[in-house]
Every structure is written in structure tokens, then in C-alpha cells.
Scaffold this active site. Structure first.
Site, short mmCIF file in Angstrom:
data_model
loop_
_atom_site.label_atom_id
_atom_site.label_comp_id
_atom_site.label_asym_id
_atom_site.label_seq_id
_atom_site.Cartn_x
_atom_site.Cartn_y
_atom_site.Cartn_z
CG HIS A 129 -2.03 -0.77 1.45
ND1 HIS A 129 -3.08 -1.52 2.24
CD2 HIS A 129 -1.77 -1.87 0.05
CE1 HIS A 129 -3.38 -2.49 2.05
NE2 HIS A 129 -3.40 -2.74 0.73
CG HIS A 163 -7.32 -3.23 -2.01
ND1 HIS A 163 -6.94 -1.86 -1.68
CD2 HIS A 163 -6.38 -4.31 -1.83
CE1 HIS A 163 -6.14 -2.17 -0.75
NE2 HIS A 163 -5.68 -3.46 -1.03
CG ASP A 168 -3.32 -4.92 -3.03
OD1 ASP A 168 -3.01 -4.37 -2.31
OD2 ASP A 168 -3.97 -5.82 -2.72
CG HIS A 200 0.25 -9.53 -2.55
ND1 HIS A 200 -0.38 -7.64 -3.21
CD2 HIS A 200 -0.33 -9.79 -1.48
CE1 HIS A 200 -0.98 -7.89 -2.13
NE2 HIS A 200 -1.28 -8.50 -1.75
#
Length: 301
Positions: free
Chosen positions: A78, A235, A239, A262
Site C-alpha cells: 500500500h 483495491h 496492490d 501478490h
């Protein structure tokens, strides 16, 4: 364009999302060519923002030191999303515990911190990584891709079997103001039925309704509801911007993903670097900028 850092040091205290412990974070300016440097001030250990220093991608991106397994900093994405959105090349990030403060679960508090610090240009040309060939990584039906493009854009699709999410798609063409308006306020999210499991493996200990969108079987638990209609997929773009910071410089290219993570973003960064699917370019300063370069330059204003 010139390399950037912040104009003054700033600090904030918050809670870590996964470990649930208080953390003091300090941001300090660095000179040209320094890059993004993370420090565990309690351990006196520094870690550079490099792909080989990503040690975990379970529910967050964790930076670590190969020489010291205890020197880890989790949930860096973030903050790095905001740093990337502001075009900052050189910065020292110091924390006195093992996680970046989660703040409200989005990147907007980090943007406010950077606004407080101010942006300072340095006497060195700013490098950009221009993608020169398409790179794709996959994990079953999940995928992440980056392709040549004259600008930076993000295209993301998700599909969750939950009535408040289901299929969502968002396309975002980068500028710093658009990032703050469309992406930075999108919060992380989690499912109530997963909380006990996550806490059993040492995660989500600091998660609450003030820093996460929480969903039960049928609805959103947070009374205030959503900030954007597509907050969940926005969001995911937030990321991705943070994870792509491990490429080492701001990117000129088109990122797209379906149900990315991720882990996939880390694999994509690794493949781009290994295959050298890029060239390093500089956008000239002043009146003689080429017309094709101006949009990228203006994007960070």
C-alpha cells in the site's frame, strides 16, 4: 523529468494489519540514485527494494533480508503504491516493527503523508522502464500480463462467489490525480469466515472494520458501505501498483490481470527482469520534450 524524493521527513504511528502491533513509520528524503530503502530501526537492518528481497507473498508482500531471517517488513504494497503513484524514486522508509502501518486499509493516508512531506526534484534525469515485449504469468485460470504501451494503464478483472462482489472489472489510465481520485481510497477486503483461519496462521490480527472491508456470507458488515462501486477490484489495482514497484523504476506499459495476486505480481516482475522485456528511457526536461513523451511527464504532475 528529474528524479524525485520527499522535501522533508515525516512520521506516523499505526497498527499492522496482520500482526496487530503498533508501528512507528518514518519517511526520509534520499539523494539521487539511492532508490527506495527500507529499514528495521529496531534491528538496525536495511533492505533494498529488489525482487530478490521479496520473501513472502501470502496475503501481503513481505520484504526481507537474505542475511537475517528476522529482518522482515510485511504489507509494503500500500505504501509502495502511493510512492509509485507520486513518482518518487528515492526514499528511506524506517519502521520499528515488522509491518507497515495499515492505516485505513487503503493508500490514501500514505498519500496524505507524502503531501505533508512535499515532493522535491533532484539534479538527475528520472529513469523509466518502458516495456518492449509482452510478458505473461499464469496460475491456473489466474493471470497477470504487462505489454508495450505509450502510457501506464491497469486493467483488472475479478470474480468472487459472493453476492456483493461477483464479477468486477476496472480499467485505469494512470495520472497522479486520477490515482488519488480513483484508486488510492480503495480498501483491502476480507471474508468473515476466513478470519479465524488467518489468525491461526498469524495473520489479520490487526484487522477491523476501520481498516478493512469485511464481508459475511451475504453482505458488507461495515456500516458505511463502499467508497466506490467497484472498490474490490480497484483495491487489486492499488496492490498491483505497489507490487510493480519492485521493478525498480516507474513503468511505461499496460498491465492487465484476471484474479491476480501478490504471488503472480512477484512472478511477473521476476519474468520481466529475467527476460529483459524492457528498455530504460529518460523523458527530456523542458521545452524540447517530444510530444509522445509529454503525457507520461504530465501524469506525475
Amino acid at each position: 523529468m528529474r528524479e524525485r524524493t520527499i522535501a522533508k521527513s515525516v512520521e506516523v504511528v499505526g497498527i499492522g494489519l496482520h500482526k496487530g502491533v503498533p508501528v512507528k513509520m518514518t519517511l526520509e528524503p534520499l539523494g539521487a540514485g539511492s532508490g527506495i530503502v527500507f529499514e528495521r530501526s529496531d534491528l538496525k537492518k536495511q533492505m533494498l527494494l529488489r525482487r530478490e528481497n521479496v520473501v513472502d507473498t501470502t496475503m501481503a508482500t513481505t520484504l526481507g533480508s537474505p542475511e537475517d531471517p528476522q529482518a522482515r517488513i510485511s504489507t509494503v504494497e500500500h505504501l509502495l503504491s502511493a510512492v509509485s503513484g507520486y513518482g518518487i524514486d528515492n526514499l528511506k522508509v524506517s519502521v520499528d516493527n515488522e509491518e507497515i502501518p495499515i492505516m485505513d486499509g487503503s493508500a490514501i493516508a500514505h498519500c496524505m503523508l507524502l503531501d505533508e512531506a512535499g515532493i522535491m526534484e533532484l539534479d538527475a534525469p528520472k529513469p523509466f522502464m518502458r516495456i518492449t515485449k509482452e510478458v505473461v504469468v499464469q496460475d491456473g485460470m489466474k493471470s497477470a500480463k504487462i505489454s508495450p504501451s505509450p502510457l501506464l494503464s491497469f486493467d483488472f478483472g475479478i470474480n468472487f462467489a459472493h453476492p456483493m462482489i461477483r464479477e468486477q472489472h476496472y480499467h485505469f489510465e494512470f495520472s497522479r490525480q486520477a490515482y488519488k481520485d480513483q484508486i488510492a481510497r480503495a480498501r483491502t477486503f476480507g471474508f468473515l469466515q476466513e478470519v479465524n483461519y488467518l489468525r491461526s496462521i498469524g495473520l489479520a490480527k490487526g484487522g477491523n472494520l476501520n481498516n478493512c472491508i469485511v464481508l459475511d456470507e451475504h453482505s458488507i458488515v461495515n456500516r458505511e458501505g463502499l467508497r466506490y462501486e467497484e472498490e474490490f477490484v480497484r483495491h487489486k489495482i492499488l496492490d498491483a501498483m505497489g507490487d510493480l514497484a519492485f521493478l525498480g523504476m516507474n513503468v511505461i506499459g499496460a498491465y492487465s490481470s484476471y484474479m491476480g495476486s501478490h504471488k503472480l505480481n512477484a512472478l511477473l516482475v521476476q519474468k520481466v527482469l529475467e527476460t529483459q522485456a524492457y528498455e530504460v528511457v529518460h523523458i527530456p526536461q523542458g521545452q524540447h520534450e517530444k510530444a509522445t513523451s509529454l503525457p507520461m511527464a504530465l501524469a506525475y504532475n
